[in-house]
Design a protein around this motif. Structure first.
Motif, PDB file in Angstrom:
ATOM      1  N   HIS A 202       0.953  -1.330  -0.004  1.00  0.00           N
ATOM      2  CA  HIS A 202       0.135  -0.180   0.149  1.00  0.00           C
ATOM      3  C   HIS A 202       0.793   1.302  -0.032  1.00  0.00           C
ATOM      4  CE1 HIS A 202      -4.149  -1.789   0.158  1.00  0.00           C
ATOM      5  NE2 HIS A 202      -3.420  -2.594   1.084  1.00  0.00           N
ATOM      6  N   ALA A 231      -4.738   7.491   5.930  1.00  0.00           N
ATOM      7  CA  ALA A 231      -5.574   6.981   5.142  1.00  0.00           C
ATOM      8  C   ALA A 231      -6.746   7.634   5.056  1.00  0.00           C
ATOM      9  CB  ALA A 231      -5.730   5.479   5.857  1.00  0.00           C
ATOM     10  N   GLU A 233     -10.979   7.591   4.197  1.00  0.00           N
ATOM     11  CA  GLU A 233     -11.908   6.584   3.858  1.00  0.00           C
ATOM     12  C   GLU A 233     -12.639   6.809   2.622  1.00  0.00           C
ATOM     13  OE1 GLU A 233     -14.900   5.919   6.975  1.00  0.00           O
ATOM     14  OE2 GLU A 233     -13.575   5.946   8.714  1.00  0.00           O
ATOM     15  N   THR A 235     -11.883   4.969  -0.144  1.00  0.00           N
ATOM     16  CA  THR A 235     -10.897   4.674  -1.203  1.00  0.00           C
ATOM     17  C   THR A 235     -10.679   3.476  -1.419  1.00  0.00           C
ATOM     18  OG1 THR A 235      -8.985   4.988   0.482  1.00  0.00           O
ATOM     19  CG2 THR A 235      -9.470   7.025  -0.772  1.00  0.00           C
ATOM     20  N   VAL A 236     -11.819   2.642  -1.336  1.00  0.00           N
ATOM     21  CA  VAL A 236     -11.940   1.002  -1.655  1.00  0.00           C
ATOM     22  C   VAL A 236     -13.017   0.835  -2.502  1.00  0.00           C
ATOM     23  CG1 VAL A 236     -11.929  -1.217  -0.799  1.00  0.00           C
ATOM     24  CG2 VAL A 236     -10.215   0.446   0.517  1.00  0.00           C
ATOM     25  N   ARG A 242      -7.971  -0.938  -3.721  1.00  0.00           N
ATOM     26  CA  ARG A 242      -7.593   0.527  -3.565  1.00  0.00           C
ATOM     27  C   ARG A 242      -8.228   1.300  -4.692  1.00  0.00           C
ATOM     28  NH1 ARG A 242      -3.195   2.115  -0.325  1.00  0.00           N
ATOM     29  NH2 ARG A 242      -3.769   4.194  -1.035  1.00  0.00           N
ATOM     30  N   LEU A 293      -1.605   0.179   7.030  1.00  0.00           N
ATOM     31  CA  LEU A 293      -2.542   0.129   5.756  1.00  0.00           C
ATOM     32  C   LEU A 293      -3.528  -1.238   5.536  1.00  0.00           C
ATOM     33  CD1 LEU A 293      -0.409   2.804   3.975  1.00  0.00           C
ATOM     34  CD2 LEU A 293      -2.721   3.230   5.051  1.00  0.00           C
ATOM     35  N   TYR A 297      -7.247  -1.273   5.440  1.00  0.00           N
ATOM     36  CA  TYR A 297      -8.131  -1.811   3.976  1.00  0.00           C
ATOM     37  C   TYR A 297      -8.482  -3.069   3.819  1.00  0.00           C
ATOM     38  CZ  TYR A 297      -6.594   2.875   2.374  1.00  0.00           C
ATOM     39  OH  TYR A 297      -6.492   4.139   2.171  1.00  0.00           O
ATOM     40  N   ASP A 298      -7.696  -3.999   4.301  1.00  0.00           N
ATOM     41  CA  ASP A 298      -7.673  -5.475   4.132  1.00  0.00           C
ATOM     42  C   ASP A 298      -8.047  -6.322   5.298  1.00  0.00           C
ATOM     43  OD1 ASP A 298      -6.771  -4.495   1.588  1.00  0.00           O
ATOM     44  OD2 ASP A 298      -4.698  -4.917   1.892  1.00  0.00           O
ATOM     45  N   ARG A 305     -11.715  -2.829  10.047  1.00  0.00           N
ATOM     46  CA  ARG A 305     -11.483  -2.176   8.755  1.00  0.00           C
ATOM     47  C   ARG A 305     -11.717  -0.420   9.035  1.00  0.00           C
ATOM     48  NH1 ARG A 305     -14.338  -5.676   4.958  1.00  0.00           N
ATOM     49  NH2 ARG A 305     -13.460  -7.569   5.270  1.00  0.00           N
ATOM     50  N   ASN A 306     -11.259   0.285   8.086  1.00  0.00           N
ATOM     51  CA  ASN A 306     -11.213   1.796   8.243  1.00  0.00           C
ATOM     52  C   ASN A 306     -11.114   2.242   9.767  1.00  0.00           C
ATOM     53  OD1 ASN A 306     -12.252   2.110   5.369  1.00  0.00           O
ATOM     54  ND2 ASN A 306     -14.372   1.294   6.003  1.00  0.00           N
TER      55      ASN A 306
END
Length: 365
Positions: A202, A231, A233, A235-236, A242, A293, A297-298, A305-306
């Motif tokens: 990332h 990061a 929010e 952006t997925v 991503r 990250l 994200y994952d 998450r987030n």
């Protein structure tokens, strides 16, 4: 027809902020230029003190739009000191809003005027801004073999000699992490593999030159290094991939609900001095960013998450910090534009200020 009008109005929400921020630039440059001339016979320290105050006024106006106007939630994790310090700020780089995030943290330490940037050389040609950033202590650098270490050291040494407070922002990746340009990410990962470094998902493989020169030059002047991970929010995509981080325009259109910022304050004694060892240290710091990250994200557990791990604070910026600057600069600009002579001066500042600035930065970095 009505729906189209609504959608058009929605997408134009950035126009007012952009008009004010750009529109007040000539007013600001005129005020700064007047002080620059008046302070020519004074010690550099006096010039810097007022320059920092002027910079605070302009940038706090900018933050009115990026925080108060957008209503974005700024969520801070880690150890951001309340007091101002002389620091180097190292961050991952995804979009142009990253520059604003540094301001968001600095204003919370009453250090907004101290922010200076290490910038790509091409940005020095920006109308008005490119010249001013150089005057404010910004350092323009070229990449790879064209990187001028001596030039950067001399610029930083001059700042220290003038006792300039330092909140020096560096993005060690050298360019933005952009999922829409997979070749840049693949090349970065290939380089890491070739050099025997951990492959990052990332973030891009960091470059050490500017960071090493800055820390090595100012090691006796700095209080700490801030390792910052940002990061955004939203952006997925629906597949969990991503997306491109928000541009300034998208951010001002309120398309980013929350920004998450993780700060790790690092003592200088914990950073190796030799460039080859610092390179390894910097890559390890970016491995930590990458893990943060990946979690953001994952994470397999959707509840994790987030957000970054650990305690967080929802930090809201008071209007008292930003609105007076908006009214002051906006009022000055409006007053200038009300008269014919003022309008002529305004236009001439844009034209001649840009030309003089470009000439200046082409001669003197």
């Amino acid at each position: 027809m009505l729906l189209s009008l609504v959608l058009h109005t929605y997408s134009m929400r950035y126009v007012l902020p952009a008009a004010v921020m750009m529109g007040t630039a000539p007013t600001y440059v005129l005020a700064w230029s007047a002080w620059r001339l008046l302070s020519a016979v004074l010690p550099a320290r006096f010039y810097r003190e007022v320059d920092d105050r002027l910079y605070t006024i302009y940038q706090s106006m900018v933050l009115f739009f990026f925080e108060n106007y957008t209503g974005v939630q700024v969520i801070i994790y880690g150890d951001l000191p309340k007091n101002k310090e002389n620091v180097i700020y190292l961050s991952n780089h995804q979009c142009t809003v990253d520059w604003i995030i540094a301001d968001m943290l600095a204003i919370r330490q009453n250090a907004l005027g101290h922010v200076r940037y290490v910038l790509k050389d091409g940005l020095k040609w920006l109308p008005l801004y490119g010249w001013y950033f150089s005057q404010h202590g910004g350092v323009y650098v070229k990449r790879s073999a064209k990187f001028n270490e001596k030039e950067m050291r001399e610029k930083l040494q001059a700042q220290m000699k003038a006792e300039t407070p330092m909140y020096l922002v560096i993005f060690p990746e050298g360019t933005r992490y952009n999922p829409e340009i997979p070749k840049v990410i693949a090349d970065s990962q290939s380089f890491a593999e070739k050099e025997g470094l951990a492959i990052l998902k990332h973030v891009l493989t960091p470059r050490v030159k500017a960071t090493h020169v800055a820390i090595d030059t100012m090691k006796d002047y700095l209080d700490a290094v801030y390792d910052v991970t940002v990061a955004y929010e939203g952006t997925v995509d629906h597949k969990g991939q991503r997306k491109l981080a928000p541009s300034m325009t998208e951010f001002l259109c309120k398309e980013c609900p929350r920004v998450h910022v993780f700060i790790d304050r690092i003592e200088l004694k914990d950073i190796p001095e030799e460039q080859m060892y610092m390179r390894r240290w910097l890559h390890e710091r970016f491995e930590i960013k990458d893990k943060l990250l990946i979690e953001f994200y994952d994470a397999k557990d959707s509840k994790r998450r987030n957000k970054f791990p650990g305690k967080s604070v929802h930090s809201k910026l008071s209007l008292k910090k930003t609105l007076p600057s908006l009214l002051f600069l906006g009022g000055l600009t409006a007053s200038m534009l009300l008269t014919e002579s003022g309008r002529k001066l305004y236009v001439k500042t844009w034209i001649y200020g840009t030309l003089i600035g470009c000439l200046w930065v082409s001669i003197k970095p």
